[in-house]
Design a protein around this motif. Structure first.
Motif, PDB file in Angstrom:
ATOM      1  N   SER A 142       0.828  -1.204   0.000  1.00  0.00           N
ATOM      2  CA  SER A 142       0.000   0.000   0.000  1.00  0.00           C
ATOM      3  C   SER A 142       0.862   1.254   0.000  1.00  0.00           C
ATOM      4  CB  SER A 142      -0.926  -0.009   1.223  1.00  0.00           C
ATOM      5  OG  SER A 142      -1.755   1.127   1.242  1.00  0.00           O
ATOM      6  N   THR A 145       2.173   1.700  -3.599  1.00  0.00           N
ATOM      7  CA  THR A 145       1.170   1.991  -4.629  1.00  0.00           C
ATOM      8  C   THR A 145       0.276   3.165  -4.233  1.00  0.00           C
ATOM      9  OG1 THR A 145      -0.222   0.244  -3.665  1.00  0.00           O
ATOM     10  CG2 THR A 145       1.174  -0.351  -5.533  1.00  0.00           C
ATOM     11  N   ASN A 146      -0.620   2.945  -3.265  1.00  0.00           N
ATOM     12  CA  ASN A 146      -1.587   3.987  -2.902  1.00  0.00           C
ATOM     13  C   ASN A 146      -0.918   5.266  -2.407  1.00  0.00           C
ATOM     14  OD1 ASN A 146      -3.681   2.200  -3.487  1.00  0.00           O
ATOM     15  ND2 ASN A 146      -3.755   1.415  -1.411  1.00  0.00           N
ATOM     16  N   ASP A 147       0.043   5.117  -1.492  1.00  0.00           N
ATOM     17  CA  ASP A 147       0.666   6.305  -0.904  1.00  0.00           C
ATOM     18  C   ASP A 147       1.495   7.074  -1.926  1.00  0.00           C
ATOM     19  OD1 ASP A 147      -0.468   5.807   1.553  1.00  0.00           O
ATOM     20  OD2 ASP A 147       1.209   4.623   2.281  1.00  0.00           O
ATOM     21  N   ASP A 149       1.055   7.066  -5.166  1.00  0.00           N
ATOM     22  CA  ASP A 149       0.121   7.686  -6.112  1.00  0.00           C
ATOM     23  C   ASP A 149      -0.471   8.974  -5.544  1.00  0.00           C
ATOM     24  OD1 ASP A 149       0.533   5.755  -7.995  1.00  0.00           O
ATOM     25  OD2 ASP A 149      -1.258   4.589  -7.507  1.00  0.00           O
ATOM     26  N   LEU A 150      -0.764   8.979  -4.250  1.00  0.00           N
ATOM     27  CA  LEU A 150      -1.286  10.194  -3.618  1.00  0.00           C
ATOM     28  C   LEU A 150      -0.236  11.307  -3.607  1.00  0.00           C
ATOM     29  CD1 LEU A 150      -3.356   8.851  -0.579  1.00  0.00           C
ATOM     30  CD2 LEU A 150      -4.206  10.146  -2.535  1.00  0.00           C
ATOM     31  N   GLN A 213      -5.205   6.707   5.887  1.00  0.00           N
ATOM     32  CA  GLN A 213      -4.164   5.956   5.184  1.00  0.00           C
ATOM     33  C   GLN A 213      -3.699   4.745   5.989  1.00  0.00           C
ATOM     34  OE1 GLN A 213      -4.911   7.555   2.166  1.00  0.00           O
ATOM     35  NE2 GLN A 213      -2.935   6.575   1.873  1.00  0.00           N
ATOM     36  N   LEU A 216      -6.343   2.119   5.617  1.00  0.00           N
ATOM     37  CA  LEU A 216      -6.277   1.525   4.281  1.00  0.00           C
ATOM     38  C   LEU A 216      -5.141   0.513   4.196  1.00  0.00           C
ATOM     39  CD1 LEU A 216      -7.171   1.383   1.332  1.00  0.00           C
ATOM     40  CD2 LEU A 216      -5.685   3.347   0.860  1.00  0.00           C
ATOM     41  N   ASN A 220      -5.621  -3.422   3.299  1.00  0.00           N
ATOM     42  CA  ASN A 220      -4.901  -4.060   2.191  1.00  0.00           C
ATOM     43  C   ASN A 220      -4.050  -5.225   2.685  1.00  0.00           C
ATOM     44  OD1 ASN A 220      -5.939  -2.383   0.232  1.00  0.00           O
ATOM     45  ND2 ASN A 220      -4.263  -0.912   0.345  1.00  0.00           N
ATOM     46  N   SER A 326      -4.068  14.746   2.039  1.00  0.00           N
ATOM     47  CA  SER A 326      -3.930  13.309   1.779  1.00  0.00           C
ATOM     48  C   SER A 326      -2.520  12.982   1.311  1.00  0.00           C
ATOM     49  CB  SER A 326      -4.952  12.865   0.723  1.00  0.00           C
ATOM     50  OG  SER A 326      -6.268  13.053   1.185  1.00  0.00           O
ATOM     51  N   ALA A 330       0.156  10.564   3.174  1.00  0.00           N
ATOM     52  CA  ALA A 330       0.821   9.472   2.459  1.00  0.00           C
ATOM     53  C   ALA A 330       2.340   9.621   2.536  1.00  0.00           C
ATOM     54  CB  ALA A 330       0.362   9.453   1.002  1.00  0.00           C
TER      55      ALA A 330
END
Length: 437
Positions: A142, A145-147, A149-150, A213, A216, A220, A326, A330
């Protein structure tokens, strides 16, 4: 035992918003030339926007003079055509500068995110094993990828927009003070109110964004582990318990996300409504000054237009604030990973060559933390060629002993030797090449 042995947990220190932002900007600073071009283009675009907002003043003045007969109709036509043509050129240049700045900022943000992701991958391969023991694979993924991307979204969208709008806000206030000091006082009364509201929302929004976050990452991580262990879960009839845990984690993420979204979304409507009140006050006071104090229609029209112009950067700053918060949340999670200590490497370490295989533990004391000792004063001698089995209940320290031999962890007391030499004097990667697990 070698005095170069060091017990390192690798645990990161807490990060605050100012430090996080400064550290994130340092990655942008690695491309100084491109960053300089983006700032220059943004400044030119801002100046163009400020001029177009001010340009209504001479247009109104020309029309007013024509209506009063001060200048002829032909002169009005020529002056208006000249003014509007120049204004069209400024508009075109402003659009071009904005486009180039946005395009280059996207390129800059992509380079920055690439550097962060590469640094994360390299750091993860050298980090202390304790981090992987404490962090699920899903949570680590996570962060990649997610962090990340943010962070990319925050840099390419929010950061660029906030820089441009901050310039616009400062420039607009300067123009307004130049046009009318009295009306500027009315406008500046609103600034402390806006500041108080934004500071209050910032404090709560950042906290909830970080909690979102973290939730999340936990969700995940559980999904990743559940998918990998699906056969084991079914074998032990664990489906119901797994579903309940998934429901709990999903509900926790939903609640954290709801709090984060509600708090951050309050900024835009509050700012917009306060700006509308300011717009009405400027109209009332400006009308009075125009009728009784001789304020020209042209400057008044420009000032009213500037008031609306002032609201746009404030509203945009509020609108992109959610994305920025956000992104900072992240960034904290990414930097938390990067702040974990790497496995130490010393030039004094020697290569392990011609290894015989005699391993000796002398009064070894080890715990994964200072309060929970796993091995207490353990000693044994494993001679080369011997086959030795460690037998014990779960948590007795069997796997821990093999991890210590490979220097995945450092002991608190005692000594471990290989062929009579402390393993802490041996290059850890050379040591591991001679161990089969």
């Amino acid at each position: 035992m070698s005095n170069r042995r060091m017990v390192a947990s690798g645990a990161p220190k807490p990060i605050n918003q100012g430090v996080t932002l400064k550290r994130l900007l340092s990655y942008l600073g690695r491309n100084k030339s491109l960053l300089f071009v983006v700032i220059c283009l943004s400044a030119l675009s801002t100046l163009g926007g400020l001029y177009t907002a001010y340009a209504i003043s001479p247009v109104i003045t020309i029309i007013e003079q024509g209506l009063k007969g001060i200048i002829s109709r032909s002169e009005v036509t020529v002056l208006l055509a000249r003014q509007l043509s120049f204004l069209a050129i400024i508009y075109a240049l402003e659009i071009l500068m904005s486009y180039l700045a946005a395009r280059l900022m996207t390129k800059l943000s992509q380079r920055t995110v690439y550097s962060i992701r590469q640094e994360m991958f390299e750091h993860t391969s050298r980090i202390y094993v304790k981090y992987h023991d404490q962090t699920s694979h899903g949570d680590l993924m996570s962060r990649f990828t997610n962090d990340v991307d943010l962070i990319q979204e925050g840099l390419s969208t929010a950061a660029a927009s906030m820089v441009v709008n901050a310039m616009t806000l400062v420039g607009t206030l300067g123009y307004m003070i130049y046009l009318s000091g009295t009306l500027s006082v009315v406008t500046l009364i609103v600034v402390p109110i806006l500041s108080l509201i934004s500071r209050t929302i910032v404090r709560y929004s950042r906290r909830y964004a970080r909690q979102q976050q973290i939730a999340l990452g936990a969700l995940n991580g559980y999904i990743e582990e559940s998918v990998e262990g699906q056969s084991v879960m079914q074998l032990f009839n664990h489906e119901v318990d797994s579903f309940e845990e998934m429901k709990r984690l999903s509900g926790d993420y939903r609640n954290k996300m709801k709090l984060a979204q509600i708090t951050s979304s309050m900024m835009f409507p509050l700012m917009q409504n306060i700006n509308n009140i300011n717009y009405a006050l400027v109209g009332i006071v400006g009308g009075y000054l125009s009728i009784f104090k001789g304020l020209g229609i042209g400057p008044l029209g420009a000032y009213v237009n500037m008031t609306r112009q002032l609201g746009r950067p404030i509203n945009m700053l509020a609108n992109h604030y959610t994305i920025l918060q956000s992104s900072l949340a992240a960034s904290e999670r990414v930097f938390e990973l990067l702040d974990w200590a790497k496995e130490s490497v010393s030039e004094e370490d020697i290569e392990a060559t011609d290894v015989v295989g005699d391993v000796i533990f002398k009064n070894v004391v080890f715990g994964y933390d200072s309060e929970h000792i796993v091995l207490n004063d353990v000693s044994f001698w494993a001679k080369s060629g011997q086959k030795i089995a460690f037998v014990g209940s779960t948590g007795a320290g069997k796997t821990t002993i093999t991890n210590l031999i490979s220097r995945f962890y450092d002991i608190q007391k005692g000594e471990i030797t290989l062929d009579g030499m402390s393993i802490y004097d041996i290059d850890r990667y050379s040591l591991r090449k001679n161990i089969s697990m």
